[in-house]
Enzyme design. Sequence first.
Site, PDB file in Angstrom:
ATOM      1  CE  LYS A  11       2.672  -4.269  -6.983  1.00 53.10           C
ATOM      2  NZ  LYS A  11       2.364  -5.376  -6.035  1.00 53.10           N
ATOM      3  CE1 TYR A  51      -1.207  -2.303  -3.010  1.00 54.34           C
ATOM      4  CE2 TYR A  51       0.661  -0.825  -2.828  1.00 54.34           C
ATOM      5  CZ  TYR A  51      -0.041  -1.792  -3.519  1.00 54.34           C
ATOM      6  OH  TYR A  51       0.433  -2.262  -4.738  1.00 54.34           O
ATOM      7  CG  ASN A 114       3.340  -8.836  -6.918  1.00 55.17           C
ATOM      8  OD1 ASN A 114       3.514  -7.621  -6.891  1.00 55.17           O
ATOM      9  ND2 ASN A 114       2.259  -9.416  -6.438  1.00 55.17           N
ATOM     10  CG  HIS A 117      -1.813  -2.199  -8.231  1.00 53.33           C
ATOM     11  ND1 HIS A 117      -2.462  -2.805  -7.188  1.00 53.33           N
ATOM     12  CD2 HIS A 117      -2.703  -1.324  -8.779  1.00 53.33           C
ATOM     13  CE1 HIS A 117      -3.696  -2.301  -7.093  1.00 53.33           C
ATOM     14  NE2 HIS A 117      -3.856  -1.397  -8.052  1.00 53.33           N
ATOM     15  CD  GLU A 128      -6.731   0.618  -7.352  1.00 53.36           C
ATOM     16  OE1 GLU A 128      -6.230   0.246  -8.435  1.00 53.36           O
ATOM     17  OE2 GLU A 128      -6.848  -0.137  -6.369  1.00 53.36           O
TER      18      GLU A 128
HETATM   19  P1  RTP Z   1      -2.107  -5.790  -6.455  1.00 56.79           P
HETATM   20  O1  RTP Z   1      -3.174  -5.241  -5.530  1.00 56.79           O
HETATM   21  O2  RTP Z   1      -0.723  -5.226  -6.168  1.00 56.79           O
HETATM   22  O3  RTP Z   1      -2.483  -5.690  -7.894  1.00 56.79           O
HETATM   23  O4  RTP Z   1      -1.955  -7.354  -6.185  1.00 56.79           O
HETATM   24  P2  RTP Z   1      -3.057  -8.439  -5.888  1.00 56.79           P
HETATM   25  O5  RTP Z   1      -4.443  -7.844  -5.995  1.00 56.79           O
HETATM   26  O6  RTP Z   1      -2.713  -9.615  -6.722  1.00 56.79           O
HETATM   27  O7  RTP Z   1      -2.737  -8.788  -4.384  1.00 56.79           O
HETATM   28  P3  RTP Z   1      -3.341  -8.171  -3.035  1.00 56.79           P
HETATM   29  O8  RTP Z   1      -3.887  -9.293  -2.234  1.00 56.79           O
HETATM   30  O9  RTP Z   1      -4.214  -6.998  -3.322  1.00 56.79           O
HETATM   31  O10 RTP Z   1      -2.001  -7.681  -2.307  1.00 56.79           O
HETATM   32  C1  RTP Z   1      -1.424  -6.445  -2.646  1.00 56.79           C
HETATM   33  C2  RTP Z   1       0.070  -6.606  -2.755  1.00 56.79           C
HETATM   34  O11 RTP Z   1       0.603  -6.896  -1.474  1.00 56.79           O
HETATM   35  C3  RTP Z   1       1.749  -7.732  -1.611  1.00 56.79           C
HETATM   36  N1  RTP Z   1       1.530  -8.955  -0.875  1.00 56.79           N
HETATM   37  N2  RTP Z   1       2.443  -9.470  -0.084  1.00 56.79           N
HETATM   38  N3  RTP Z   1       3.837 -11.123   1.715  1.00 56.79           N
HETATM   39  C4  RTP Z   1       2.621 -11.460   1.353  1.00 56.79           C
HETATM   40  O12 RTP Z   1       2.071 -12.481   1.739  1.00 56.79           O
HETATM   41  C5  RTP Z   1       1.928 -10.589   0.415  1.00 56.79           C
HETATM   42  N4  RTP Z   1       0.685 -10.774  -0.038  1.00 56.79           N
HETATM   43  C6  RTP Z   1       0.445  -9.730  -0.858  1.00 56.79           C
HETATM   44  C7  RTP Z   1       1.934  -7.994  -3.093  1.00 56.79           C
HETATM   45  O13 RTP Z   1       2.842  -7.034  -3.617  1.00 56.79           O
HETATM   46  C8  RTP Z   1       0.537  -7.769  -3.636  1.00 56.79           C
HETATM   47  O14 RTP Z   1       0.585  -7.489  -5.003  1.00 56.79           O
HETATM   48 MG    MG Z   2      -5.026  -6.052  -5.002  1.00 53.64          MG
END
Ligand code: RTP
Ligand code: MG
Length: 140
Positions: A11, A51, A114, A117, A128
């Site tokens: 990212k 997204y 973070n 992804h 994807e």
């Molecule tokens: P990713 O899809 O990026 O691999 O991450 P992930 O599965 O661990 O998390 P996901 O729930 O799919 O959320 C996608 C991305 O959104 C951002 N996020 N921000 N501010 C917040 O509460 C929040 N929660 C999620 C993060 O960049 C997350 O990786």
């Molecule tokens: Mg995710």
Amino acid sequence: MATERTLSILKPDATRRNLTGKINAVFEEAGLRIVAQKRIKLSDEQAGAFYAVHKERPFYGSLVASMTSEPVVVQVLEGEGAVAKNREVMGATNPAQAADGTIRKLFAESIEANSVHGSDSLENAAIEIAFFFAQTEILP
Ligand code: RTP
Ligand code: MG
């Protein structure tokens, strides 16, 4: 376990801090092979579509803005159980909850910035990967 492929994104917070090589080293040490990779700048349309599953979440606008702020590196990682293995080496979404040695524990700035992804299922991985790569760009 079968050989799988998963989609990874380094990212903007990671590319901005010049962490591409350090993060790739974590993947390679975990047995994940980088079989495709390119540095691109996501458009609003691309990031919004990528997204779309989070469209109703309060952080959607901010997430799309941060993902388009600077270049990202999109990659295909290949290996035994690559989808779950990548999620393991990435660590929890919130770096405060990520296990020691994981990419997010080592490098993430915040829950949103973070660093990485990773696809969350084999089915989503195929979708994807096709979003960013032609089959001819993937070279195992
Ligand atoms: P990713 O899809 O990026 O691999 O991450 P992930 O599965 O661990 O998390 P996901 O729930 O799919 O959320 C996608 C991305 O959104 C951002 N996020 N921000 N501010 C917040 O509460 C929040 N929660 C999620 C993060 O960049 C997350 O990786
Ligand atoms: Mg995710």
